[in-house]
Design a protein around this motif. Structure first.
Motif, short mmCIF file in Angstrom:
data_model
loop_
_atom_site.label_atom_id
_atom_site.label_comp_id
_atom_site.label_asym_id
_atom_site.label_seq_id
_atom_site.Cartn_x
_atom_site.Cartn_y
_atom_site.Cartn_z
N SER A 117 0.85 -1.19 0.00
CA SER A 117 0.00 0.00 0.00
C SER A 117 0.88 1.24 0.00
N ASP A 119 0.67 4.09 1.51
CA ASP A 119 0.93 4.70 2.80
C ASP A 119 2.00 3.94 3.58
N GLN A 120 2.12 2.63 3.32
CA GLN A 120 3.17 1.85 3.95
C GLN A 120 4.52 2.09 3.26
N LYS A 167 -8.09 8.35 0.08
CA LYS A 167 -7.59 7.10 0.66
C LYS A 167 -6.44 6.57 -0.21
N PRO A 168 -5.54 5.77 0.38
CA PRO A 168 -4.42 5.24 -0.41
C PRO A 168 -4.86 4.56 -1.69
N GLU A 169 -5.93 3.76 -1.63
CA GLU A 169 -6.38 3.06 -2.82
C GLU A 169 -6.99 4.01 -3.85
N LEU A 172 -4.00 5.72 -5.58
CA LEU A 172 -3.36 4.77 -6.49
C LEU A 172 -4.19 4.56 -7.75
N ARG A 290 3.02 2.60 -7.57
CA ARG A 290 2.85 2.56 -6.11
C ARG A 290 3.91 3.43 -5.42
N TRP A 297 1.63 10.60 -1.38
CA TRP A 297 1.10 10.46 -0.02
C TRP A 297 1.99 11.19 0.99
#
Length: 309
Positions: A117, A119-120, A167-169, A172, A290, A297
């Protein structure tokens, strides 16, 4: 290359090679009856004489070696019309081979972030640094080197306002598959509903959504309110909060994608807008999108990322 052009190239190349060889043979030796090297009668300043001597043998050898090399080159590489050369070399094949090697290096460098993800990934300073480089090469043209966008339709990526979801998704998806935002031109419809000043009235009301105080004693805005609720609520909602599912902007904040001037708002309502974010998945692949998403992000969530930007 057509057959005609191929023949033309073959004749031209052959003529040049044979012509150069013939010229060398013609000038290599002196012939009976030729004047002596000193008999040119070209004398300047009393003692500077021009001679007419054959070229040195080593120089002639170099010329012949050059011709032989040229013939060998044309045998090995394509350059003689449609003849593909003994090696069958092409620039396209060399490009593909080099690209394959470079892609393998890139895949190895980005392998640790595969499927993660954004954010990770953003917690890794090395990944953020790589994402920043990708952003500079692919995204900065529209969003600016700092990611702050521009008021001609390019969103600011450093704030917490997201037209299609933050949101991260969601981010992306925007990067990988692109977005297409369409604001329908409502000028003709509104003019039919409320006359020549209808667009100005709706623009006046839209302004009050981010500053309700402007609605007090504002006849123009009150006229526009009814038309807004009859036309604009389908996308932006009655309260003007927008709809991220379709990219309809929130009109209650102070973020204006095309500028906050009266002229800009009126232009948007009158003639509409058409914004396109191109998909980058075909260009960059899953993992690199990503990683660049992680950089995006990081600049919008500095306290949640590595801060290495």
């Amino acid at each position: 290359m057509t057959t005609g052009w191929s023949i033309y190239v073959i004749v031209l190349v052959t003529f040049n090679i044979v012509g150069v060889a013939a010229l060398l043979m013609w000038t290599a030796k002196r012939r009976p009856g030729d004047p002596k090297p000193t008999d040119t009668s070209h004398i300047w300043d009393g003692d500077v004489t021009e001679y007419n001597k054959p070229l040195p043998r080593w120089w002639m050898i170099l010329f012949w070696m050059t011709i032989i090399f040229g013939v060998g080159y044309l045998v090995w590489y394509p350059g003689f019309g449609n003849f593909k050369g003994v090696s069958k070399w092409t620039s396209a094949a060399e490009h593909d081979q080099q690209k394959k090697l470079d892609d393998a290096k890139i895949d190895k460098a980005f392998a640790p972030y595969k499927g993660m993800s954004i954010d990770q990934i953003a917690k890794d300073p090395t990944a953020v640094k790589m994402g920043r480089a990708i952003f500079a090469n692919n995204c900065a043209t529209c969003h600016g080197s700092s990611g702050k966008g521009a008021t001609n339709g390019y969103p600011n990526l450093t704030d917490n306002i997201w037209k299609w979801g933050g949101k991260p998704e969601d981010i992306l998806t925007s990067i990988q598959h692109g977005r297409e935002g369409l604001m329908t031109p409502w000028g003709t419809v509104l003019t039919g509903m409320g006359g020549p000043s209808a667009v100005d009235a709706v623009a006046a009301y839209v302004r009050t959504l981010s500053n309700p105080e402007l609605l007090k004693n504002n006849y123009m805005a009150s006229q526009g309110k009814a038309m807004y609720e009859g036309v604009c609520v389908a996308c932006h909602g009655k309260e003007g909060k927008g709809n991220q599912a379709i990219g309809a902007p929130d009109l209650t904040d102070h973020d204006w994608l095309y500028g906050d001037s009266t002229a800009a708002i009126r232009e948007t309502i009158q003639n509409g807008r058409h914004g396109i974010m191109p998909p980058h998945l075909p260009l960059l692949g899953d993992t690199r999108t990503r990683v660049v998403g992680a950089y995006v992000w990081s600049i919008s969530h500095p306290t949640e990322s590595s801060g290495a930007h």
